[in-house]
Design an enzyme around this catalytic site. Sequence first.
Site, PDB file in Angstrom:
ATOM      1  N   ALA A 112       0.661  -1.243   0.013  1.00 15.30           N
ATOM      2  CA  ALA A 112       0.076   0.128  -0.182  1.00 15.30           C
ATOM      3  C   ALA A 112       0.672   1.419  -0.006  1.00 15.30           C
ATOM      4  O   ALA A 112       0.188   2.372  -0.327  1.00 15.30           O
ATOM      5  CB  ALA A 112      -1.064  -0.053   0.986  1.00 15.30           C
ATOM      6  N   ALA A 113       1.973   1.328   0.374  1.00 18.26           N
ATOM      7  CA  ALA A 113       2.986   2.494   0.557  1.00 18.26           C
ATOM      8  C   ALA A 113       3.059   2.808  -1.065  1.00 18.26           C
ATOM      9  O   ALA A 113       3.446   2.276  -1.910  1.00 18.26           O
ATOM     10  CB  ALA A 113       4.270   2.407   1.326  1.00 18.26           C
ATOM     11  N   LYS A 117      -3.570   4.310  -3.676  1.00 20.35           N
ATOM     12  CA  LYS A 117      -4.619   3.377  -3.833  1.00 20.35           C
ATOM     13  C   LYS A 117      -5.497   3.336  -2.250  1.00 20.35           C
ATOM     14  O   LYS A 117      -6.541   3.263  -2.528  1.00 20.35           O
ATOM     15  CB  LYS A 117      -4.370   1.897  -4.084  1.00 20.35           C
ATOM     16  CG  LYS A 117      -3.501   2.216  -5.554  1.00 20.35           C
ATOM     17  CD  LYS A 117      -3.688   1.263  -6.594  1.00 20.35           C
ATOM     18  CE  LYS A 117      -3.260   1.525  -8.007  1.00 20.35           C
ATOM     19  NZ  LYS A 117      -1.752   2.106  -7.764  1.00 20.35           N
ATOM     20  N   GLU A 135       1.888  -2.833   4.427  1.00 18.84           N
ATOM     21  CA  GLU A 135       3.240  -2.489   3.601  1.00 18.84           C
ATOM     22  C   GLU A 135       4.312  -3.008   4.430  1.00 18.84           C
ATOM     23  O   GLU A 135       4.559  -3.016   5.443  1.00 18.84           O
ATOM     24  CB  GLU A 135       3.492  -0.948   3.586  1.00 18.84           C
ATOM     25  CG  GLU A 135       5.004  -0.561   3.206  1.00 18.84           C
ATOM     26  CD  GLU A 135       5.329  -1.123   1.948  1.00 18.84           C
ATOM     27  OE1 GLU A 135       4.508  -0.932   0.739  1.00 18.84           O
ATOM     28  OE2 GLU A 135       6.280  -1.550   1.525  1.00 18.84           O
ATOM     29  N   CYS A 232       2.826  -1.346 -12.444  1.00 10.41           N
ATOM     30  CA  CYS A 232       2.956  -0.279 -13.744  1.00 10.41           C
ATOM     31  C   CYS A 232       4.390  -0.809 -14.766  1.00 10.41           C
ATOM     32  O   CYS A 232       4.960  -0.093 -14.985  1.00 10.41           O
ATOM     33  CB  CYS A 232       3.657   0.864 -12.760  1.00 10.41           C
ATOM     34  SG  CYS A 232       4.849   0.602 -11.488  1.00 10.41           S
TER      35      CYS A 232
END
Length: 453
Positions: A112-113, A117, A135, A232
């Site tokens: 999450a870090a 999001k 995280e 990504c």
Amino acid sequence: MSIPDKLIQSLKGLPGFDQQAFTDAHAKDMFLTSIRVNPAKRPVSLLPGTEKSPVPWSAYGYYLEQRPSFTFDPLFHAGCYYVQEASSMFLEQALRQVADLGKPLRVLDLSAAPGGKSTHIQSLISADSLLVSNEVIRSRANTLRDNIIKWGSSNVIVTHNDPRDFSRLENFFDIIVVDAPCSGSGLFRREPEAVENWSENNVQLCAQRQQRIVADVWPALKAEGILIYSTCSYSREEDEEITDWMIQSMNASCIELHVEEKWGIEPVKTNRGGWGYRFWPHRLQGEGFYLAAVKKNDDSGGRKLKTKSKQQGLIKSEKDILMQWMDTDSFEFVKYQNTVYAWPASLAGDLQIILSEMRTIYSGTLIGDLIRNKLIPEHAFALSATITPRQGSISLDLQQAIAYLQRKDLQLANNETGWKRVLYEGFSLGWINILTNRINNYYPKELRILKDI
Ligand code: SAM
């Protein structure tokens, strides 16, 4: 920028790939700036930058014409918006289309870090839903916690665990978001140094790690639960091939999402009949991104989770102190040494389970420390979007707000002593304590602006 030839060769034949347009998009000196507003805090009319246009796939996303200095915008520090790359905001479409967001859901954001999001998910789920924001890297987990605090929701818990630890929460989550660590080719325009680190070997290593992460967390997903996977990276090994691997090895079925043609997103049918969604920078205003949503078909026969220990609550005299500060009705309070957290009462059972199973670094809203029958309020309490402290507030102008955020001494024409929140354009920045002869600035030292304007 010179894109590695091996990457270009590997992308040939992928739907939507156009070598010339792709390399042109990387040759241009373009830096898109987009932000996502916090619907719990602010109207769009106050956003930085004069010209803005909506990100088509998000109700809260906007492109800015120019990149302003976010550091010197107090509203940025108040958590009124988050600076986020536009393609990533597609998560919103996936969530809206795969789940009934009006219902109470348990959501895990596994990687999450720094919190793009997770803050987005917080804006989309209902108040009686729970977000576990995790995280694995400690320093990054602290940044995540700071961003979660700024966003101001109470229905969140921040954990610092390895993905495999989540197997302890068997069949717990309705939705798991895996925004996987990846080889990063989709961000070459923003981070040109990533080009140097790119290699075919690293793509393979990332793909293996992505499989491991998904396999580790899979038991924590309920039967019929949804896993949203994103990267990504442009590489098939990390995108469509992981989607196919989930379909084949995890007994998952892929969910087709609706995308409007004018958005420029490329739906890709995978070899095993799944769907992935590709974002090419020559086709839309955004960086490289991939997302797929899969459903867990089986029930891996989970156990009913119980808490191992119960967190300490408050005694009556302590609760009385808190009642001077806030409406305590819909909260359950837990105390760790002197520190008090407010949990939404409806989520207390779930929060207790997470707390006893996971390495937790933040939960609910951190209210403050109870010391000698007094509350020393915490920054998170001032930034909350769900709890309004009863203490008064003082409005600051831009210059005063920046001085406050730099943690400088404030001179204010106000002689009423006591704890006050300072506001800029109506949004809380933090606490001050007005004494008879001085004002103490309680903006957290580690968050202060170090630069001078
Ligand atoms: N979701 C974040 C956001 O929107 O702000 C970005 C996440 S970034 C793409 C991937 C994250 O995975 C990083 O925070 C990284 O520290 C974390 N990570 C690295 N190795 C990991 C592992 N083995 N398991 C899980 N997460 C990992």
